[in-house]
Design a protein around this motif. Sequence first.
Motif, PDB file in Angstrom:
ATOM      1  N   ASP A  51      41.738  48.054  49.224  1.00  0.00           N
ATOM      2  CA  ASP A  51      41.026  46.821  48.866  1.00  0.00           C
ATOM      3  C   ASP A  51      41.601  46.226  47.584  1.00  0.00           C
ATOM      4  O   ASP A  51      41.773  45.014  47.471  1.00  0.00           O
ATOM      5  CB  ASP A  51      39.525  47.079  48.690  1.00  0.00           C
ATOM      6  N   LEU A  52      41.902  47.082  46.627  1.00  0.00           N
ATOM      7  CA  LEU A  52      42.496  46.633  45.369  1.00  0.00           C
ATOM      8  C   LEU A  52      43.848  45.976  45.628  1.00  0.00           C
ATOM      9  O   LEU A  52      44.171  44.939  45.043  1.00  0.00           O
ATOM     10  CB  LEU A  52      42.637  47.815  44.414  1.00  0.00           C
ATOM     11  N   ASP A  53      44.609  46.564  46.536  1.00  0.00           N
ATOM     12  CA  ASP A  53      45.907  46.000  46.924  1.00  0.00           C
ATOM     13  C   ASP A  53      45.746  44.602  47.526  1.00  0.00           C
ATOM     14  O   ASP A  53      46.494  43.675  47.206  1.00  0.00           O
ATOM     15  CB  ASP A  53      46.561  46.927  47.943  1.00  0.00           C
ATOM     16  N   LYS A  54      44.737  44.443  48.386  1.00  0.00           N
ATOM     17  CA  LYS A  54      44.504  43.148  49.041  1.00  0.00           C
ATOM     18  C   LYS A  54      43.993  42.102  48.049  1.00  0.00           C
ATOM     19  O   LYS A  54      44.347  40.926  48.147  1.00  0.00           O
ATOM     20  CB  LYS A  54      43.526  43.318  50.199  1.00  0.00           C
ATOM     21  N   ILE A  55      43.160  42.530  47.107  1.00  0.00           N
ATOM     22  CA  ILE A  55      42.675  41.610  46.075  1.00  0.00           C
ATOM     23  C   ILE A  55      43.856  41.098  45.253  1.00  0.00           C
ATOM     24  O   ILE A  55      43.970  39.899  44.983  1.00  0.00           O
ATOM     25  CB  ILE A  55      41.623  42.298  45.170  1.00  0.00           C
ATOM     26  N   CYS A  56      44.744  42.005  44.881  1.00  0.00           N
ATOM     27  CA  CYS A  56      45.925  41.607  44.106  1.00  0.00           C
ATOM     28  C   CYS A  56      46.827  40.677  44.915  1.00  0.00           C
ATOM     29  O   CYS A  56      47.391  39.726  44.365  1.00  0.00           O
ATOM     30  CB  CYS A  56      46.700  42.841  43.652  1.00  0.00           C
ATOM     31  N   ALA A  57      46.948  40.927  46.214  1.00  0.00           N
ATOM     32  CA  ALA A  57      47.762  40.059  47.065  1.00  0.00           C
ATOM     33  C   ALA A  57      47.138  38.674  47.167  1.00  0.00           C
ATOM     34  O   ALA A  57      47.834  37.655  47.097  1.00  0.00           O
ATOM     35  CB  ALA A  57      47.917  40.671  48.455  1.00  0.00           C
TER      36      ALA A  57
END
Length: 107
Positions: A51-57
Amino acid sequence: MKWNLRMVAAQRDIWRPTQLLKAFEDVGFEPSLSKVASLWSKSPVTIRLDDLDKICAALDCTVDELMQAEPVLSRATPNQEQNAVGHNPTASRPVPRTSGGRSLPPN
């Protein structure tokens, strides 16, 4: 950790949780609006790494921009002893009372 989601979003001209939800959906991240509102309004206790990865993306940012480490303050001083709760070395031990000829309970 300091959660900087609102600051990072504001730098990308995102001012509301609904706008943030739209940015998430653009990268294939589809959390509920209530989850987005929770992320928007307060620092999460836990967050999944994907989820953190997707938020950053979605925000085109790094984890370093999104979360900022804060120093942890120690409550104990280096010379302060650690004692058990209620420990008072100057207090005397309680003395049991005897009443009316009754014996004391066994130890």
